[in-house]
Design an enzyme around this catalytic site. Structure first.
Site, PDB file in Angstrom:
ATOM      1  N   ASP A  98     -11.579  16.215  -7.417  1.00  0.00           N
ATOM      2  CA  ASP A  98     -10.951  16.005  -6.410  1.00  0.00           C
ATOM      3  C   ASP A  98      -9.912  14.627  -7.023  1.00  0.00           C
ATOM      4  OD1 ASP A  98      -9.511  14.463  -4.211  1.00  0.00           O
ATOM      5  OD2 ASP A  98     -11.108  15.125  -2.941  1.00  0.00           O
ATOM      6  N   LYS A 143      -1.808  13.270   1.035  1.00  0.00           N
ATOM      7  CA  LYS A 143      -1.853  11.790   0.349  1.00  0.00           C
ATOM      8  C   LYS A 143      -0.517  11.480  -0.449  1.00  0.00           C
ATOM      9  CE  LYS A 143      -5.298  11.741   2.844  1.00  0.00           C
ATOM     10  NZ  LYS A 143      -6.855  12.204   2.346  1.00  0.00           N
TER      11      LYS A 143
HETATM   12  C1  LIG Z   1      -7.866  12.808   2.697  1.00  0.00           C
HETATM   13  C2  LIG Z   1      -8.774  13.560   1.481  1.00  0.00           C
HETATM   14  C3  LIG Z   1      -9.412  14.688   1.914  1.00  0.00           C
HETATM   15  C4  LIG Z   1      -9.082  15.652   2.775  1.00  0.00           C
HETATM   16  O1  LIG Z   1      -7.935  16.059   2.986  1.00  0.00           O
HETATM   17  P1  LIG Z   1      -7.216  16.465   4.358  1.00  0.00           P
HETATM   18  O2  LIG Z   1      -5.980  16.614   3.956  1.00  0.00           O
HETATM   19  O3  LIG Z   1      -7.197  15.235   5.167  1.00  0.00           O
HETATM   20  O4  LIG Z   1      -8.214  17.404   4.820  1.00  0.00           O
HETATM   21  C5  LIG Z   1     -10.297  15.079   0.494  1.00  0.00           C
HETATM   22  N1  LIG Z   1     -10.523  14.080  -0.542  1.00  0.00           N
HETATM   23  C6  LIG Z   1      -9.755  13.144  -0.612  1.00  0.00           C
HETATM   24  C7  LIG Z   1     -10.169  12.026  -1.749  1.00  0.00           C
HETATM   25  C8  LIG Z   1      -8.990  12.360   0.658  1.00  0.00           C
HETATM   26  O5  LIG Z   1      -8.544  11.306   0.392  1.00  0.00           O
END
Ligand SMILES: *Cc1c(COP(=O)(O)O)cnc(C)c1O
Length: 388
Positions: free
Chosen positions: A174, A199
């Protein structure tokens, strides 16, 4: 193409690709369906759940940025993670995930495991012995989240990928916090990269989206098939918006980071600020690994507030340029109290295990002028000091 730098890929993908009117910026295609040119002749796009030109361009930009062979744009980051487990794991298989992963990821894996869809184990991935023990159980999938949320702990991607190969596990990273501008996990041995494009990738806090990028063509095709099968794909409008946001990713990431470093040195001089967590600090446990695998330290940081819990609440509510809100990576600065906000679903015990205390605050440093941001932190800290 692939020798181009990230900022160039982000700006140029799809520019001048319109063959009808030669629009410089690619137009938006909202049509749900596309005509078959002749009987039995399947067009490149036939139905928007399966494929769409705007999604296609965003996919191309993101897999080129990450150095992959293909990508699937999903309707949110969580659904990218859900797609990944749906495609590659069965009831008896084990997935290893970080014990301090994003709260929604924790909830997703935990809930599906409790239903019997697969097995999950949350491990402190910075603890070599714990990780080796977990790997000995021959997991099918390993998720890394580095730097992690909210403590920005750093895991050695290359080392874990080598260990994973030996037990035949597939690794996804991630990469939401750093983006391909600062970290490219596929080049370190990972099989997949996942983003919440909500993000930094979109960067303007106005689109929810996700992506999973594959290192191999075969995995990319499997994921595209599953995205169509379970209906995980993102919408054309969201892809259009996200590509628009992505254009400025390079300069945004540099500006976010520059301001974070200034804020860090201000925070270090403040008695009301306790331990500070950011990979740039030589005292941060992951500092050396970060220097090796990242080309920047990123701009997410967190710290322990050294006053009382009541004073912490006063400090937060007196800030004018840091909005008290979840999410991160947008142009606007945010402050978050993980224990009562982003990570509250974890429950007390898991929070404590992950080291997320009630005194912890997380900043997402935006693109406002850094001096203004520091002045804002300063006025609020001064108020607390003067009213003790
Ligand atoms: C926000 C986030 C997610 C989830 O993403 P969504 O678009 O809110 O479903 C997963 N991993 C990280 C590190 C995040 O900051």
């Amino acid at each position: 193409m692939s020798t181009r730098k990230p900022a160039t890929i982000a700006v140029r993908t799809g520019i001048e690709s319109d063959t009808q009117y030669h629009a410089v910026v690619p137009p938006i295609y909202l049509s749900t369906n596309y005509g078959f040119p002749a009987f039995g002749e399947v067009p490149k796009y036939d139905y928007t759940r399966s494929g769409n030109p705007n999604r296609g361009l965003l996919e191309q930009a993101l897999y080129e940025l990450e150095g992959g062979q293909g990508a699937v744009i999903t309707n949110c980051g969580t659904s990218a993670l859900n797609l990944w487990v749906s495609a590659f794991i069965g009831p008896d298989d084990l997935i290893i995930a970080p014990n301090d992963c994003y709260g929604g990821t924790y909830r997703l894996f935990n809930t599906r495991a409790n239903k019997g869809d697969f097995r999950v184990q949350f491990v402190d991935q910075c603890d070599d012995a714990a990780l080796t023990e977990a790997l000995a159980q021959k997991p099918k999938l390993i998720l890394l989240e580095t730097p992690s949320n909210p403590l920005v702990r750093v895991v050695d991607i290359e080392k874990v990928c080598q260990q994973a190969k030996q037990v035949g596990a597939l690794v996804a990273v991630d990469n939401t916090f750093l983006t391909p501008v600062y970290q490219q996990p596929l080049s370190l041995g990972a099989d997949f990269v996942i983003h919440s494009t909500t993000k930094y990738i979109n960067g303007h806090s106005d689109v929810i989206g996700g992506v999973i990028i594959s290192k191999t063509q075969e995995h990319a095709e499997t994921l595209a098939w599953w995205a169509n099968c379970i209906g995980a794909s993102g919408t054309p409008f969201d892809s259009y918006m996200t590509l628009r946001g992505l254009r400025t990713l390079g300069p945004r990431m540099r500006s976010h980071e520059e301001s974070s470093l200034k804020i860090l040195s201000y925070l270090q001089s403040q008695k009301l600020i306790g331990a500070i967590y950011h990979p740039s600090l030589p005292t941060h446990p992951g500092h050396e690994i970060a220097k090796k695998q990242q080309s920047g330290f990123g701009s997410m940081l967190s710290f322990e507030f050294a006053g009382s819990y009541e004073e912490l609440q006063q400090f937060v509510s007196r800030l004018k340029l840091f909005s008290l809100a979840e999410s991160l990576g947008g142009v606007e600065s945010l402050i978050c109290h993980p224990a009562t906000m982003t990570h509250r679903a974890m429950g007390e015990e898991a929070l404590e295990k992950a080291g997320i205390s009630l005194q912890l605050l997380r900043l997402s440093v935006g693109l406002e002028d850094a001096d203004d941001l520091i002045a804002d932190l300063d006025q609020s800290l001064n108020w607390v000091k003067e009213n003790r």
